[in-house]
Design an enzyme around this catalytic site. Structure first.
Site, PDB file in Angstrom:
ATOM      1  N   HIS A  86       5.247  -8.791  22.123  1.00  0.00           N
ATOM      2  CA  HIS A  86       5.535 -10.212  22.375  1.00  0.00           C
ATOM      3  C   HIS A  86       4.919 -11.114  21.297  1.00  0.00           C
ATOM      4  CE1 HIS A  86       7.141  -9.609  26.526  1.00  0.00           C
ATOM      5  NE2 HIS A  86       6.337  -8.565  26.502  1.00  0.00           N
ATOM      6  N   ASN A 159       9.301 -11.136  32.501  1.00  0.00           N
ATOM      7  CA  ASN A 159      10.335 -10.906  31.489  1.00  0.00           C
ATOM      8  C   ASN A 159      11.659 -11.477  31.983  1.00  0.00           C
ATOM      9  OD1 ASN A 159       8.717  -9.540  29.648  1.00  0.00           O
ATOM     10  ND2 ASN A 159       9.345  -7.498  30.341  1.00  0.00           N
TER      11      ASN A 159
HETATM   12 FE1  HDE Z   1       2.837  -6.998  28.830  1.00  0.00          FE
HETATM   13  N1  HDE Z   1       1.384  -7.164  27.444  1.00  0.00           N
HETATM   14  N2  HDE Z   1       2.267  -5.114  29.231  1.00  0.00           N
HETATM   15  N3  HDE Z   1       4.419  -6.753  30.095  1.00  0.00           N
HETATM   16  N4  HDE Z   1       3.479  -8.839  28.410  1.00  0.00           N
HETATM   17  C1  HDE Z   1       1.143  -8.237  26.658  1.00  0.00           C
HETATM   18  O1  HDE Z   1      -0.978  -9.167  26.298  1.00  0.00           O
HETATM   19  C2  HDE Z   1       1.092  -4.579  28.864  1.00  0.00           C
HETATM   20  C3  HDE Z   1       4.685  -5.641  30.858  1.00  0.00           C
HETATM   21  C4  HDE Z   1       4.473  -9.529  29.040  1.00  0.00           C
HETATM   22  O2  HDE Z   1       3.492 -14.974  25.897  1.00  0.00           O
HETATM   23  C5  HDE Z   1      -0.143  -8.119  25.887  1.00  0.00           C
HETATM   24  O3  HDE Z   1      -1.664 -11.190  25.611  1.00  0.00           O
HETATM   25  C6  HDE Z   1       0.924  -3.276  29.473  1.00  0.00           C
HETATM   26  C7  HDE Z   1       5.630  -5.934  31.886  1.00  0.00           C
HETATM   27  C8  HDE Z   1       4.648 -10.818  28.420  1.00  0.00           C
HETATM   28  O4  HDE Z   1       1.462 -14.335  25.388  1.00  0.00           O
HETATM   29  C9  HDE Z   1      -0.703  -6.772  26.334  1.00  0.00           C
HETATM   30  C10 HDE Z   1       2.058  -3.061  30.210  1.00  0.00           C
HETATM   31  C11 HDE Z   1       5.929  -7.263  31.719  1.00  0.00           C
HETATM   32  C12 HDE Z   1       3.698 -10.875  27.403  1.00  0.00           C
HETATM   33  C13 HDE Z   1       0.344  -6.310  27.324  1.00  0.00           C
HETATM   34  C14 HDE Z   1       2.890  -4.226  30.058  1.00  0.00           C
HETATM   35  C15 HDE Z   1       5.168  -7.747  30.601  1.00  0.00           C
HETATM   36  C16 HDE Z   1       2.978  -9.627  27.432  1.00  0.00           C
HETATM   37  C17 HDE Z   1      -0.013  -8.331  24.405  1.00  0.00           C
HETATM   38  C18 HDE Z   1       2.431  -1.836  31.036  1.00  0.00           C
HETATM   39  C19 HDE Z   1       6.912  -8.108  32.530  1.00  0.00           C
HETATM   40  C20 HDE Z   1       3.486 -11.996  26.426  1.00  0.00           C
HETATM   41  C21 HDE Z   1      -0.524  -9.747  24.144  1.00  0.00           C
HETATM   42  C22 HDE Z   1       1.450  -1.480  32.006  1.00  0.00           C
HETATM   43  C23 HDE Z   1       6.533  -8.259  33.917  1.00  0.00           C
HETATM   44  C24 HDE Z   1       2.613 -13.085  26.989  1.00  0.00           C
HETATM   45  C25 HDE Z   1      -1.108 -10.159  25.391  1.00  0.00           C
HETATM   46  C26 HDE Z   1       2.508 -14.228  26.015  1.00  0.00           C
HETATM   47  C27 HDE Z   1       1.906  -9.327  26.588  1.00  0.00           C
HETATM   48  C28 HDE Z   1       0.201  -5.168  28.006  1.00  0.00           C
HETATM   49  C29 HDE Z   1       4.168  -4.314  30.647  1.00  0.00           C
HETATM   50  C30 HDE Z   1       5.274  -9.112  30.148  1.00  0.00           C
HETATM   51  C31 HDE Z   1      -0.955  -5.756  25.235  1.00  0.00           C
HETATM   52  C32 HDE Z   1      -0.256  -2.365  29.283  1.00  0.00           C
HETATM   53  C33 HDE Z   1       6.153  -4.984  32.949  1.00  0.00           C
HETATM   54  C34 HDE Z   1       5.663 -11.886  28.791  1.00  0.00           C
HETATM   55  O5  HDE Z   1      -1.935  -6.912  26.970  1.00  0.00           O
END
Ligand code: HDE
EC number: 1.11.1.6
Length: 697
Positions: A86, A159
């Site tokens: 992201h 999402n």
């Molecule tokens: Fe994320 N995800 N994600 N994700 N995600 C990040 O956090 C992670 C997942 C989502 O505008 C990171 O600050 C893991 C699902 C958005 O700043 C990180 C898993 C969904 C954003 C991270 C998921 C998301 C992130 C990277 C699986 C939808 C951007 C930067 C267990 C429900 C937020 C940060 C923004 C960002 C980890 C799966 C949505 C690495 C480990 C499912 C919208 O922490």
């Protein structure tokens, strides 16, 4: 030092001469204003911001120049690590307003206090690309909202697709490593169409449902204002009595959903890499504030037990036909950040940020996320005090005994930084009454690394999604798979994906196989459990659900010297009345219209292709139209508008350009005088045209 430096004479020893005659390195600045004196970070007034301190006017520069060194050092440290996923995003401030109270289900003020405006910050993003990639790749869009509630910050980090690729957080690093640039070659950027992604997918049957969504038109949205948002996981709402109800959160765009066609998304990436953020920015600047409804699906444990899938499995959605959506509020984004870095780049979302009355479910994907986000912020923002950055700080009072650390900006007073303590009466203590309580859910079992049997059905909902799509959307989905797999170099990977598709839907696998030119299909994979033919869910379509509005759309009008101003005004006024914005395009930006008025067009033809518009109009004098027959940018303007299924209002002269573009006018090509028909057709794409232009899979 060389003798030449000793000869230096230009040092303005007394300053007077330099001020009178100027200095070669001095910019000409506009007079006026009330500019404060520029200083160093230490507050020292700076006398010259153009010239470094030199031993002679022609150098060398002296190490002593602390003003230069401070400036360059700061610059060298201006970037922070981009988000690992992201990374490319854009955001805005706004508010959330509750219209239906959920007080029966929760104690959270944000979900019980009606008609209160709670400030929010919302960031949209693509997932795979780096921060400098483009806005329109085929990708999932992030939809993250931070609510600054009066009980603390609540982050709904979702999402635009209601399911996810994997069931367990353990697989997230693998998924992301597979979709990102391949490590040996460093490409492709922001694209899933490559071997490592499809290799991983072909070996992960649980990803099949999300793959259907990612290959659907949802992954190529027309505008960020036209996407839905989903919290994905089940959360819990907890009421005064401590009873909990499961909840799924949904955002619904007020102006409805719309997507681009693939060729358009590809061309947009070149024509305007910032297409989505520009659209979002312009909408807010023009007062067309992007707006979403917040909906919830509420269900009990007993209801969940009867679902034909496990709601704790993030690769599953709950069809609205099964649990209807209840609209409870709206979000309006009405203020562009003052500074992109300070706000949009530094905003730190975390699904663990919840408020009393909301709680987590046991979804193993969510549980992993609860750890990951805080951890990632520590590396990205440099230490534990990122919560003090204005965009991250709560807007309600907050107190605790956490102290020190990198970039501590608070000057805490007093003697105690521990609890319990008896020395200071103004120090914080926990509160049973207003504090957060986890839902008292019973948990017992045997520790193991075993996935529940209820997570074993990977294909039924993938099949349901594909079969629920309209014919046009199914063709887009199949063609997207052909496109992506055609980019995969390794044959066994392509075949392994087809094997998966056969278990999802035989007809889809056949279409994709045909598209790849396969003589025969590989064997279908054997599912762990029999695949069910679930009831279809028409609510999952986009095309049939497009709203009957021009709001959020942009119409381009091609004009030239001598264009009829009355015709331009009539079209412009009607289109604007219908809610869209109008942009004039001309070969030269300055144009003198028929009545002699001189106008500055919004865009120059070569730099403003029709790709950036939802419908196009041309109002040209015959002679000017004839000239444009030999202008590739004009011919492409119409060829692309036609190819991207847009309505065209073409004046008589323009028909010569259409001819040059090889266009046979159809029902989607009207005259500029036929304003009513134009507006009706501009509300959607001319889907009937598509099969005549493209051999879709
Ligand atoms: Fe994320 N995800 N994600 N994700 N995600 C990040 O956090 C992670 C997942 C989502 O505008 C990171 O600050 C893991 C699902 C958005 O700043 C990180 C898993 C969904 C954003 C991270 C998921 C998301 C992130 C990277 C699986 C939808 C951007 C930067 C267990 C429900 C937020 C940060 C923004 C960002 C980890 C799966 C949505 C690495 C480990 C499912 C919208 O922490």
């Amino acid at each position: 030092m060389k003798s030449s430096s000793k000869k230096s004479v230009s040092r303005p020893a007394k300053g007077a001469k330099k001020n009178e005659v100027g200095n070669a390195g001095e910019p000409q600045q506009q007079a006026g204003g009330t500019h404060p004196v520029m200083t160093t970070q230490q507050g020292l007034a700076i006398s010259d911001n153009q010239n470094s301190l030199r031993a002679t006017p022609r150098g060398p520069t002296l190490l002593e120049d602390f003003v230069l060194r401070e400036k360059i050092t700061h610059f060298d440290h201006e970037r922070i690590p981009e988000r690992i996923v992201h990374a490319r995003g854009t955001g805005a401030h706004g508010y959330f307003e509750l219209t239906q109270s959920l007080s029966k289900y929760t104690t959270a003020n944000i979900l019980t206090e009606k008609n209160v405006q709670t400030p929010v910050f919302c960031r949209f993003s693509t997932v795979a690309g780096g921060s400098g990639s483009v806005d329109t790749p085929r990708d999932v869009r992030g939809f993250a909202v931070k609510f600054y509630t009066n009980q603390g910050n609540w982050d709904l980090v979702g999402n635009n697709i209601p399911v996810f690729f994997i069931q367990d957080a353990m697989k997230f690093p693998d998924l992301i490593h597979a979709v990102k640039m391949e490590p040996d070659r460093g490409f492709p950027q922001a694209a899933s169409a490559h071997d490592t992604f499809w290799d991983f997918i072909s070996l992960m049957p649980e990803s099949m449902h999300m793959v259907m969504w990612a290959m659907s038109d949802r992954a190529i949205p027309r505008s960020l204002r036209m996407i839905e948002g989903f919290g994905i996981h089940s959360f819990r709402l907890v009421n005064k009595e401590g009873q909990s109800t499961f909840v799924k959160f949904h955002w619904r765009p007020k102006i409805g959903l719309q997507s681009t066609v693939w060729d358009e998304a590809v061309k947009l990436a070149g024509a305007d890499p910032d297409f989505h953020r520009r659209d979002f920015f312009e909408a807010i600047q023009n007062g067309h504030y992007p707006e979403w409804e917040l909906g919830v699906q509420l269900f009990t444990q007993e209801e969940a037990d009867a679902f034909p899938f496990d709601h704790l499995d993030s690769t599953k959605l709950i069809p609205e036909e099964l649990v209807p959506l209840k609209i409870i509020g709206r979000m309006v984004l009405n203020r562009w950040p003052d500074n992109f870095f300070a706000e949009t780049e530094q905003v730190a979302f975390c699904p663990a940020n919840i408020v009393p009355g909301i709680d987590f479910s046991d979804d193993p994907l969510l549980q992993g996320r609860l750890f990951s986000y805080l951890d990632t912020q520590l590396i990205r923002l440099g230490g534990p005090n990122f919560t003090q950055i204005p965009v991250n700080a709560p807007k309600c009072p907050f107190h605790n005994m956490q102290r020190d650390g990198h970039m501590q900006t608070q000057v805490y007073k007093g003697r105690t930084a521990y609890e319990p303590q008896s020395l200071e009466a103004d120090k914080p203590r926990a509160s049973q009454k207003t504090g957060f309580h986890s839902a008292a859910v019973q948990a017992e079992g045997v520790k193991s690394r075993i996935r529940a049997d209820s997570f074993a059905d990977h294909y039924s909902q993938a099949r349901m999604f594909f079969r629920s799509q309209s014919e046009t959307e199914q063709a887009h989905l199949a063609s997207a798979l052909v496109f992506e797999l055609s980019k995969v170099e390794t044959e066994h990977v392509r075949l392994a994906v087809i094997s998966q598709l056969r278990t999802v839907d035989e007809s889809l696998a056949k279409r994709v196989g045909d598209g790849l030119g396969l003589k025969s299909l590989p064997a279908a994979v054997a599912p762990f459990v029999p695949v069910k033919d679930l009831d279809l869910s028409p609510a999952l379509r986009i095309i049939d659900r497009m709203k009957d509005t021009l709001e959020g759309r942009t119409i381009g009008i091609l004009v030239a010297d001598g264009s009829n101003n009355e015709s331009i005004d009539a079209m412009k006024n009607a289109v604007e009345k219908a809610g869209a914005q109008v942009k004039l395009v001309a070969q030269k930006r300055g144009v003198t219209l028929k009545d002699g008025t001189y106008v500055t067009a919004d865009g120059q033809l070569a730099g403003t292709p029709s790709i950036v518009f939802d419908g196009v109009v041309s109002i040209l004098p015959m002679a000017e139209a004839e000239k444009l027959v030999n202008e590739a940018a004009a011919v492409d303007w119409f060829r692309d508008a036609f190819g991207h299924l847009k309505v065209i209002a073409a004046c008589k002269g323009t028909h010569k350009i259409l001819e040059a573009a090889g266009i046979t006018p159809d029902a989607g090509v009207v005259a500029p005088e036929d304003i009513k028909a134009f507006i009706k057709l501009a509300k959607t794409r001319q889907w009937a045209r598509e099969p005549k232009l493209r051999n879709l899979a």
